[in-house]
Structures are given as C-alpha cells and as structure tokens.
Enzyme design. Structure first.
Site, mmCIF file in Angstrom:
data_model
loop_
_atom_site.group_PDB
_atom_site.id
_atom_site.type_symbol
_atom_site.label_atom_id
_atom_site.label_comp_id
_atom_site.label_asym_id
_atom_site.label_seq_id
_atom_site.Cartn_x
_atom_site.Cartn_y
_atom_site.Cartn_z
ATOM 1 N N GLY A 38 -22.502 9.300 35.475
ATOM 2 C CA GLY A 38 -23.636 8.396 35.297
ATOM 3 C C GLY A 38 -24.489 8.756 34.087
ATOM 4 O O GLY A 38 -24.230 9.725 33.372
ATOM 5 N N ASP A 63 -38.999 5.308 40.762
ATOM 6 C CA ASP A 63 -40.317 4.659 40.914
ATOM 7 C C ASP A 63 -40.258 3.502 41.917
ATOM 8 O O ASP A 63 -41.300 3.020 42.356
ATOM 9 C CB ASP A 63 -40.826 4.151 39.554
ATOM 10 C CG ASP A 63 -39.902 3.142 38.907
ATOM 11 O OD1 ASP A 63 -38.685 3.161 39.210
ATOM 12 O OD2 ASP A 63 -40.391 2.310 38.117
ATOM 13 N N TYR A 97 -32.250 -0.744 48.212
ATOM 14 C CA TYR A 97 -32.149 0.383 47.275
ATOM 15 C C TYR A 97 -33.379 1.272 47.413
ATOM 16 O O TYR A 97 -33.283 2.493 47.588
ATOM 17 C CB TYR A 97 -32.016 -0.135 45.832
ATOM 18 C CG TYR A 97 -32.138 0.957 44.789
ATOM 19 C CD1 TYR A 97 -31.105 1.872 44.575
ATOM 20 C CD2 TYR A 97 -33.291 1.082 44.000
ATOM 21 C CE1 TYR A 97 -31.225 2.887 43.631
ATOM 22 C CE2 TYR A 97 -33.415 2.093 43.048
ATOM 23 C CZ TYR A 97 -32.381 2.983 42.864
ATOM 24 O OH TYR A 97 -32.508 3.993 41.928
#
Ligand SMILES: NC(=O)c1ccc[n+]([C@@H]2O[C@H](COP(=O)([O-])OP(=O)(O)OC[C@H]3O[C@@H](n4cnc5c(N)ncnc54)[C@H](OP(=O)(O)O)[C@@H]3O)[C@@H](O)[C@H]2O)c1
Length: 298
Positions: free
Chosen positions: A10, A113, A135
């Site tokens: 990633g 965040d 998520y």
C-alpha cells in the site's frame, strides 16, 4: 531490529518498507504477491481478514516492532460489504495486536480522520470520535482493538494519503495530474476539508514513532495543512505547471454509498512536538510529490 510492516503493497506500507530495508531485518506483509521494488526485505502473503494468517506470520518472524498499515481502505467498498470490512479492519487489528502482546513487540496501528463525523474539524487527539459509515466505524473499532489488546501501542491517524512514487496506487492527487495532463477537467469536492498526507512523510512519522519513541495512545500524523479539495487540486496543478479546469462540486451533489466527513482535518501539534520528522505543510508536501512523480518513467 526485526520490524514487520502490514499493508506493505500500500501507499504508506510501501514507503515504510523502502525506508526500513537495509537498516533493519524487515518482514513485509501483504495480500498476494509483492508489488514493491526488490530489496533487502522478506515478503509474506497473509490475509488480515482470515483471523490468523498475519498473527502467525508475525509470531514466526519474532517481530520486535510492527507498523500496521494494512486495511480495507475502499470507503464505498466497505459500505457495500461491512462484514468484510469488519474482518479486515477490526479482525486484522486484533491479529496484529495479539501477536504484539505475545511477543512484547511495540506496535503502531495506522488509523484515519474518518473516525470523526466532520461536523467541527479540525480535530485534536482529545476530541471524541463519532464515526459514520462502515469504513469509519471499523477503523474506530480497530483502534480500540489495538489499544486494548496490545501493550506497547500507539494509534497514528493520517488522512487522504497520496504518493507520487513509481508504482504507487492511483489517488485523487495522481488523478489531478493525469487528467489535467490529458486536457480533461477535474472535479473536486469544495466542501470537504482535509489534511492531505504525503505517504513518505506519514510513513517517516509513523516509523519514528514506532522505533524512536515510547509514546502510547492516540496521535495525529497527517500533513500540517487543513484545506478543501479544490484548493488542494489547484495547488497541485500550479506546482506541475498544469492549466485546465478544476470544477468545484458539493458532496451532496454526488451519490456516494458511504458518508464523508466534511469539516474533517487533524491537528498535529502533538506529533510536531514529539518527533524530528515534522508534518509537512501542503506546498512542501506537493513539492516532494512532484519530485517523486519525476522519477516515474513516461
Ligand atoms: N489512503 C487514504 O487516503 C487513507 C486515509 C486515512 C487513513 N488511511 C489509513 O492509512 C493506513 C494505510 O493505508 P494506505 O493509505 O497505505 O492505503 P492502501 O494503499 O489501500 O494500503 C492498504 C493495504 O492493505 C492491504 N490489504 C487490504 N485488505 C487486506 C487483507 N485482507 N489482507 C492483507 N492486506 C490487505 C492492501 O492490499 P492491496 O494492495 O492488495 O489492495 C493495501 O496494500 C490504513 O490504516 C488506512 O486505513 C488511509
């Protein structure tokens, strides 16, 4: 030191492996085959969602420190498959945290965040999360799993990660460059306030936190500037010398499966006071993004 990185294919994990390789004994963990440039690190394919593969790999490696950067990051994909998101984002944190406790290894678990609702950002570490959507909720629960199950652990929240590194995955930032270069307009959300995080800067902060501090608890590790996505797109375009149309859109005009925090963004004073590596102001980060981009082959 034996250092393991999950999510190694990633944006953040890939940067971390590149920084660690050659300096430490490194185990890069990812889903399926390695897509990183070859280097002095070992690769293991292990699934964060299977309840055991990552834990076993970490224990076999006898990790002394772990950067947990793997996650299901497709926000709308998580909304469509909340059970899958839970398996990876909560179950993955459980696996990593259990292994770290068993090994007495230090852990930095990366979060987002998006744990905040975006009604009153930018947010400090002391603000109370209120995640919306699958998520966000699974990431928040993953934070708690890491904090509860591991002993020596920090949760590092980043936001809107991007990288120009050759081979790094496409993001809003790379789309800005590619679309404007092709003469296509770019749509950008004018009402989403974010703290874009250059992966190289975020990874450097996370690794310093992991290997050179004993900080425990939650800390924000994003870029230093909070701005809306139109402003960000214009700054990227200017740095790359690209003219072309950047079209402001409102989030409510676009039908998205998952909710987005609007007034998000993270305060980073705490990490700035703790580390040598400083959260980059947006224009300095875009300069580095541009330099990374120039290393790409046409
Ligand atoms: N990207 C952002 O804008 C953003 C914003 C805020 C916070 N974060 C957080 O930052 C951390 C790093 O994310 P990133 O930005 O580097 O995103 P990323 O590029 O999507 O990296 C996540 C990695 O996790 C891997 N992964 C996904 N499901 C997996 C599974 N079941 N088993 C094993 N590996 C799996 C992915 O594998 P594949 O490469 O094979 O898909 C990917 O390499 C995450 O905790 C993320 O939640 C990211």
């Amino acid at each position: 030191m034996r250092v393991a990185v999950t999510g190694a294919n990633g944006l953040l994990g890939g940067e971390a492996v590149a920084r660690l390789a050659g300096r430490h004994q490194v185990l890069a963990l990812g889903r399926g085959p390695c897509r990183l440039a070859p280097g002095p690190y070992a690769w293991a394919a292990a699934d964060l969602g299977d309840g055991q593969g990552v834990e076993r790999a970490l224990v076999d490696f006898r990790a002394e420190a772990v950067l947990h950067a793997g996650a299901a990051t497709d926000v709308d994909g998580c909304e469509r498959d909340p059970a899958g998101a839970w398996r990876v984002n909560v179950g993955g944190c459980e696996q990593v945290a259990r292994a770290c406790r068993a090994l007495a290894a230090r852990l930095v678990a990366v979060s987002t965040d998006y744990v905040f609702d975006g009604l009153a950002g930018p947010y400090g570490e002391e603000d109370v999360p209120n995640p919306r959507g699958a998520y966000a909720r699974t990431k928040r629960c993953g934070e708690e799993a890491a904090l509860l199950l591991a002993d020596d652990v920090a949760v590092a929240r980043v936001a809107v990660v991007y990288s120009g590194r050759p081979g790094a995955k496409a993001t809003f930032s790379t789309q800005i460059v590619e679309k404007l270069t092709r003469g296509e307009p770019v749509k950008a959300f004018a009402d989403q306030f974010v703290s874009p995080t250059l992966a190289a800067n975020g990874a450097a902060m996370c690794l310093e936190l992991l290997l050179e501090t004993s900080f425990r608890g939650v800390i924000h590790a994003s870029g230093a500037t909070v701005l809306d996505r139109v402003d960000f797109a214009r700054r990227v375009a200017r740095r790359f010398g690209l003219s072309g149309e950047i079209i402001p859109v409102r989030t409510s005009e676009v039908k998205l499966p998952a909710p987005r925090p609007l007034r998000a963004g993270l305060k980073v004073e705490k990490i700035a006071a703790l580390l040598r590596e400083q959260p980059l102001p947006v224009d300095a980060a875009i300069d580095r993004f541009h330099a990374e981009w120039l290393q790409r082959r046409p």
